[in-house]
Design a protein around this motif. Structure first.
Motif, PDB file in Angstrom:
ATOM      1  N   ASP A  90       5.944  -9.497   9.737  1.00  0.00           N
ATOM      2  CA  ASP A  90       6.801  -9.164   8.593  1.00  0.00           C
ATOM      3  C   ASP A  90       5.984  -8.544   7.463  1.00  0.00           C
ATOM      4  OD1 ASP A  90       8.995 -10.152   9.922  1.00  0.00           O
ATOM      5  OD2 ASP A  90       8.973 -12.102   8.908  1.00  0.00           O
ATOM      6  N   ARG A  91       4.810  -9.094   7.191  1.00  0.00           N
ATOM      7  CA  ARG A  91       3.941  -8.571   6.139  1.00  0.00           C
ATOM      8  C   ARG A  91       3.526  -7.127   6.438  1.00  0.00           C
ATOM      9  NH1 ARG A  91      -1.349  -7.870   4.508  1.00  0.00           N
ATOM     10  NH2 ARG A  91      -2.160  -8.250   6.583  1.00  0.00           N
ATOM     11  N   MET A  92       3.175  -6.863   7.692  1.00  0.00           N
ATOM     12  CA  MET A  92       2.748  -5.509   8.076  1.00  0.00           C
ATOM     13  C   MET A  92       3.910  -4.520   7.973  1.00  0.00           C
ATOM     14  SD  MET A  92      -0.427  -5.780   8.561  1.00  0.00           S
ATOM     15  CE  MET A  92      -0.846  -4.249   9.313  1.00  0.00           C
ATOM     16  N   GLU A  93       5.103  -4.939   8.335  1.00  0.00           N
ATOM     17  CA  GLU A  93       6.268  -4.062   8.199  1.00  0.00           C
ATOM     18  C   GLU A  93       6.550  -3.755   6.731  1.00  0.00           C
ATOM     19  OE1 GLU A  93       9.751  -5.351  10.302  1.00  0.00           O
ATOM     20  OE2 GLU A  93       8.695  -5.414  12.207  1.00  0.00           O
ATOM     21  N   ARG A  94       6.412  -4.761   5.874  1.00  0.00           N
ATOM     22  CA  ARG A  94       6.627  -4.570   4.438  1.00  0.00           C
ATOM     23  C   ARG A  94       5.598  -3.579   3.875  1.00  0.00           C
ATOM     24  NH1 ARG A  94       6.898  -9.483   3.573  1.00  0.00           N
ATOM     25  NH2 ARG A  94       4.790  -9.896   2.875  1.00  0.00           N
ATOM     26  N   LEU A  95       4.343  -3.732   4.242  1.00  0.00           N
ATOM     27  CA  LEU A  95       3.305  -2.805   3.786  1.00  0.00           C
ATOM     28  C   LEU A  95       3.556  -1.388   4.297  1.00  0.00           C
ATOM     29  CD1 LEU A  95       0.092  -4.987   4.163  1.00  0.00           C
ATOM     30  CD2 LEU A  95       1.189  -4.237   2.044  1.00  0.00           C
ATOM     31  N   ASP A  96       4.040  -1.263   5.519  1.00  0.00           N
ATOM     32  CA  ASP A  96       4.349   0.042   6.075  1.00  0.00           C
ATOM     33  C   ASP A  96       5.458   0.719   5.268  1.00  0.00           C
ATOM     34  OD1 ASP A  96       4.239   2.129   8.146  1.00  0.00           O
ATOM     35  OD2 ASP A  96       6.200   1.361   8.746  1.00  0.00           O
ATOM     36  N   ARG A  97       6.482  -0.044   4.948  1.00  0.00           N
ATOM     37  CA  ARG A  97       7.593   0.490   4.162  1.00  0.00           C
ATOM     38  C   ARG A  97       7.121   0.917   2.764  1.00  0.00           C
ATOM     39  NH1 ARG A  97      10.548  -3.518   4.840  1.00  0.00           N
ATOM     40  NH2 ARG A  97      10.153  -4.579   2.880  1.00  0.00           N
ATOM     41  N   ILE A  98       6.312   0.091   2.115  1.00  0.00           N
ATOM     42  CA  ILE A  98       5.790   0.407   0.780  1.00  0.00           C
ATOM     43  C   ILE A  98       4.937   1.670   0.827  1.00  0.00           C
ATOM     44  CG2 ILE A  98       4.161  -0.385  -0.988  1.00  0.00           C
ATOM     45  CD1 ILE A  98       5.209  -3.250  -0.371  1.00  0.00           C
ATOM     46  N   THR A  99       4.102   1.794   1.853  1.00  0.00           N
ATOM     47  CA  THR A  99       3.242   2.972   1.991  1.00  0.00           C
ATOM     48  C   THR A  99       4.066   4.236   2.197  1.00  0.00           C
ATOM     49  OG1 THR A  99       1.489   1.608   2.920  1.00  0.00           O
ATOM     50  CG2 THR A  99       1.342   3.979   3.316  1.00  0.00           C
ATOM     51  N   LYS A 100       5.084   4.157   3.024  1.00  0.00           N
ATOM     52  CA  LYS A 100       5.947   5.327   3.251  1.00  0.00           C
ATOM     53  C   LYS A 100       6.663   5.730   1.971  1.00  0.00           C
ATOM     54  CE  LYS A 100       6.717   4.688   8.164  1.00  0.00           C
ATOM     55  NZ  LYS A 100       7.629   4.232   9.209  1.00  0.00           N
ATOM     56  N   GLU A 101       7.162   4.745   1.214  1.00  0.00           N
ATOM     57  CA  GLU A 101       7.836   5.055  -0.045  1.00  0.00           C
ATOM     58  C   GLU A 101       6.871   5.717  -1.022  1.00  0.00           C
ATOM     59  OE1 GLU A 101       9.436   1.303  -1.293  1.00  0.00           O
ATOM     60  OE2 GLU A 101      10.986   1.319   0.269  1.00  0.00           O
ATOM     61  N   TRP A 102       5.662   5.191  -1.107  1.00  0.00           N
ATOM     62  CA  TRP A 102       4.649   5.771  -1.999  1.00  0.00           C
ATOM     63  C   TRP A 102       4.345   7.200  -1.583  1.00  0.00           C
ATOM     64  CZ3 TRP A 102      -0.245   7.679  -1.058  1.00  0.00           C
ATOM     65  CH2 TRP A 102      -1.009   7.974  -2.188  1.00  0.00           C
ATOM     66  N   TRP A 103       4.194   7.404  -0.275  1.00  0.00           N
ATOM     67  CA  TRP A 103       3.874   8.719   0.269  1.00  0.00           C
ATOM     68  C   TRP A 103       4.961   9.725  -0.107  1.00  0.00           C
ATOM     69  CZ3 TRP A 103      -0.639  10.146   2.244  1.00  0.00           C
ATOM     70  CH2 TRP A 103      -0.721  11.310   3.000  1.00  0.00           C
ATOM     71  N   GLN A 104       6.211   9.297  -0.018  1.00  0.00           N
ATOM     72  CA  GLN A 104       7.325  10.183  -0.371  1.00  0.00           C
ATOM     73  C   GLN A 104       7.328  10.494  -1.868  1.00  0.00           C
ATOM     74  OE1 GLN A 104      10.646   7.984   1.172  1.00  0.00           O
ATOM     75  NE2 GLN A 104      10.476   8.893   3.213  1.00  0.00           N
ATOM     76  N   LYS A 105       7.063   9.486  -2.700  1.00  0.00           N
ATOM     77  CA  LYS A 105       7.019   9.699  -4.153  1.00  0.00           C
ATOM     78  C   LYS A 105       5.932  10.693  -4.536  1.00  0.00           C
ATOM     79  CE  LYS A 105       8.754   5.207  -5.563  1.00  0.00           C
ATOM     80  NZ  LYS A 105       8.406   3.911  -6.172  1.00  0.00           N
ATOM     81  N   MET A 106       4.835  10.679  -3.813  1.00  0.00           N
ATOM     82  CA  MET A 106       3.718  11.575  -4.113  1.00  0.00           C
ATOM     83  C   MET A 106       4.000  12.992  -3.637  1.00  0.00           C
ATOM     84  SD  MET A 106       1.692   9.672  -5.750  1.00  0.00           S
ATOM     85  CE  MET A 106       0.263  10.712  -5.856  1.00  0.00           C
ATOM     86  N   GLY A 107       5.071  13.187  -2.897  1.00  0.00           N
ATOM     87  CA  GLY A 107       5.408  14.507  -2.403  1.00  0.00           C
ATOM     88  C   GLY A 107       4.527  14.962  -1.257  1.00  0.00           C
ATOM     89  N   CYS A 108       3.829  14.038  -0.663  1.00  0.00           N
ATOM     90  CA  CYS A 108       2.890  14.393   0.397  1.00  0.00           C
ATOM     91  C   CYS A 108       3.595  14.855   1.661  1.00  0.00           C
ATOM     92  CB  CYS A 108       1.982  13.208   0.718  1.00  0.00           C
ATOM     93  SG  CYS A 108       0.911  12.772  -0.677  1.00  0.00           S
ATOM     94  N   GLU A 109       4.812  14.382   1.883  1.00  0.00           N
ATOM     95  CA  GLU A 109       5.535  14.814   3.078  1.00  0.00           C
ATOM     96  C   GLU A 109       5.802  16.307   3.042  1.00  0.00           C
ATOM     97  OE1 GLU A 109       9.159  12.733   3.917  1.00  0.00           O
ATOM     98  OE2 GLU A 109       8.102  11.070   4.821  1.00  0.00           O
ATOM     99  N   LYS A 110       6.238  16.805   1.884  1.00  0.00           N
ATOM    100  CA  LYS A 110       6.534  18.235   1.746  1.00  0.00           C
ATOM    101  C   LYS A 110       5.269  19.066   1.923  1.00  0.00           C
ATOM    102  CE  LYS A 110      10.421  17.535  -1.345  1.00  0.00           C
ATOM    103  NZ  LYS A 110      10.917  17.678  -2.718  1.00  0.00           N
TER     104      LYS A 110
END
Length: 100
Positions: free
Chosen positions: A74-94
């Protein structure tokens, strides 16, 4: 006689073996869990190529995972979700898509 070799379930990860003989009897260390069973029984291409060495306790398949292991998952899934959200906020996906 046929030449054979043996190894642990951890050593067999990532391999597909044409035929396997699996010993899922309870070890003296009492260290057999669902993960060990899954790994041992999934290294062959199908049921037809797996042979069980001896009888085993069917109750092993009714166990639940260790509570600490579930909490870590559960902890690893939560960290994965937080990292993906951060990545999207930084615009790195685009940026990554534009570079490809």
């Amino acid at each position: 006689m046929t030449a054979v070799y043996g190894f642990t379930d951890y050593r067999s990860q990532g391999q597909t073996l044409p035929y396997v003989i699996v010993d899922i009897a309870k070890p003296p260390s009492d260290g057999l869990d669902l993960f060990n069973l899954y790994v041992a029984l999934s290294q062959s291409p199908g049921r037809e190529t797996i042979w069980l060495l001896r009888d085993f306790d069917g109750q092993m398949f009714l166990k639940t995972h260790d509570v600490a292991l579930l909490a870590e998952d559960d902890r690893m899934e939560r960290l994965d979700r937080i990292t993906k959200e951060w990545w999207q906020k930084m615009g790195c996906e685009k940026k990554q898509t534009e570079n490809e």
